[in-house]
Design an enzyme around this catalytic site. Structure first.
Site, short mmCIF file in Angstrom:
data_model
loop_
_atom_site.label_atom_id
_atom_site.label_comp_id
_atom_site.label_asym_id
_atom_site.label_seq_id
_atom_site.Cartn_x
_atom_site.Cartn_y
_atom_site.Cartn_z
CG LEU A 106 -1.95 -13.40 -9.93
CD1 LEU A 106 -2.21 -13.08 -8.47
CD2 LEU A 106 -1.81 -14.92 -10.11
N GLY A 107 -3.91 -12.07 -14.24
CA GLY A 107 -5.04 -11.69 -15.09
C GLY A 107 -5.79 -10.47 -14.60
CB ALA A 111 -10.05 -9.63 -13.07
CG ASP A 152 -5.02 -13.66 -18.91
OD1 ASP A 152 -4.55 -14.79 -19.01
OD2 ASP A 152 -4.39 -12.70 -18.42
#
Ligand code: PMV
Length: 315
Positions: A106-107, A111, A152
């Site tokens: 989910l990156g 993030a 990403d």
């Protein structure tokens, strides 16, 4: 540069690759969306008693300092941001919190880097433009991944759905309908570096077969962009299914991912696939508002550790 007092804030969302992971590393396009329900947040402040940069992650009882751990992705992110602001990396304390699951497609790394860099820039009263910020996050991604495609950092920085091809400026398709997504956690960690390495070895052993699968994935992505823009969620779901089959042939699925994908389809999803690196991490499931409850129950019954509902708004 004049030092300001106060606090700097920054945040960034998680991301999900709708279609195109792995093939994107080899120059094919991919389609990804930000997930605003899952976020990394950072707070930065000056601490003149520190001749250093310290990043604290209270939820994990973790503190890393630039002097002792210069190659840690957290301290590296802050150092790169400070250097981009032409300041010196000292007297800084940052606190990080994140609801983005780590090592699960989910990156999370991107993030966290983007949130830390934004907080640092905000403390100095400057905002880094997205293209520059994306480049800086990419530098940290290399520590996580080795050979990241760049998708990403692009999605978490621009915070918009992205049609991405390595080496080309990102494009921003506008969804013709709201997407309702369920993220189903296999509970198994997935290291991007390892999955990308496995694909690289498979390609070295049989380039023709792997390149043909990747070409097929690239065409699915082009079709998915059209479905996204025209608001055809059913077609998008069908393309999820085709992409999952191609990823299975690339060797990056896993028994638990296949179980969740199968359960989602039987439970009434429009489509389901692994997302991100695979070999663990999350399944990404496209549902309708009406089917979301039944599909969630099917995923939980099939062993999902956690199911998170995310929405991608219509633009
Ligand atoms: O699992 P994640 O969130 O790190 O995504 C990896 C996506 C890949 O296409 C497999 C690698 C990349 O750099 O694009």
């Amino acid at each position: 540069m004049a030092m300001r007092c106060g606090i700097g804030w920054g945040e960034a969302p998680a991301k999900a690759i709708l279609l195109g992971e792995h093939a994107v590393v080899y120059g094919h396009p991919a389609l990804a969306v930000p997930l605003s329900e899952l976020r990394a947040r950072a707070e930065a402040r000056f601490d003149h008693s520190l001749d250093d940069v310290v990043v604290r992650v209270p939820d994990r009882g973790l503190a890393v300092s630039l002097s002792r751990d210069p190659h840690n992705p957290l301290t590296l992110a802050v150092r790169l941001a400070v250097e981009a602001l032409h300041a010196s990396p000292r007297n800084l304390e940052l606190r990080l919190e994140s609801s983005v699951p780590v090592a699960s497609g989910l990156g999370s790394g991107a993030a966290v880097s983007a949130a830390l860099m934004r907080a640092t820039a905000s403390l100095f009263g400057i905002s880094l433009d997205p293209a520059r910020l994306s480049e800086l996050v990419y530098e940290v991604e290399k520590v996580h991944h080795g050979t990241p495609s760049g998708i990403d950092n692009t999605v978490v920085v621009y915070r918009r759905p992205v049609f991405y091809r390595k080496g080309s400026p990102p494009e921003f398709p506008l969804p013709g309908t709201e997407l309702t997504l369920l993220l189903a956690d296999t509970g198994q960690g997935s290291l991007t570096r390892e999955a990308v390495g496995a694909v690289r070895r498979a390609r070295a052993a049989d380039p023709e077969r792997i390149d043909s699968i990747m070409g097929e994935i690239g065409r699915l992505v082009e079709a998915a962009r059209r479905a996204l823009e025209s608001g055809d969620a059913e077609e998008l779901g069908r393309l999820f299914d085709c992409n999952h089959a191609a990823l299975q042939r690339l060797g990056v699925s896993s028994p638990s991912l296949d179980t969740l994908v199968e359960a989602a389809r039987k439970g009434g999803a429009l489509g389901a696939k692994l997302t991100g690196a695979g070999k663990g991490g999350h399944a990404l499931v496209l549902v309708t508002e009406e089917s979301a409850g039944d599909v969630r129950a099917a995923l939980e019954a099939a062993g999902a550790h956690r199911v998170t509902l995310c929405r991608v708004p219509r633009k």
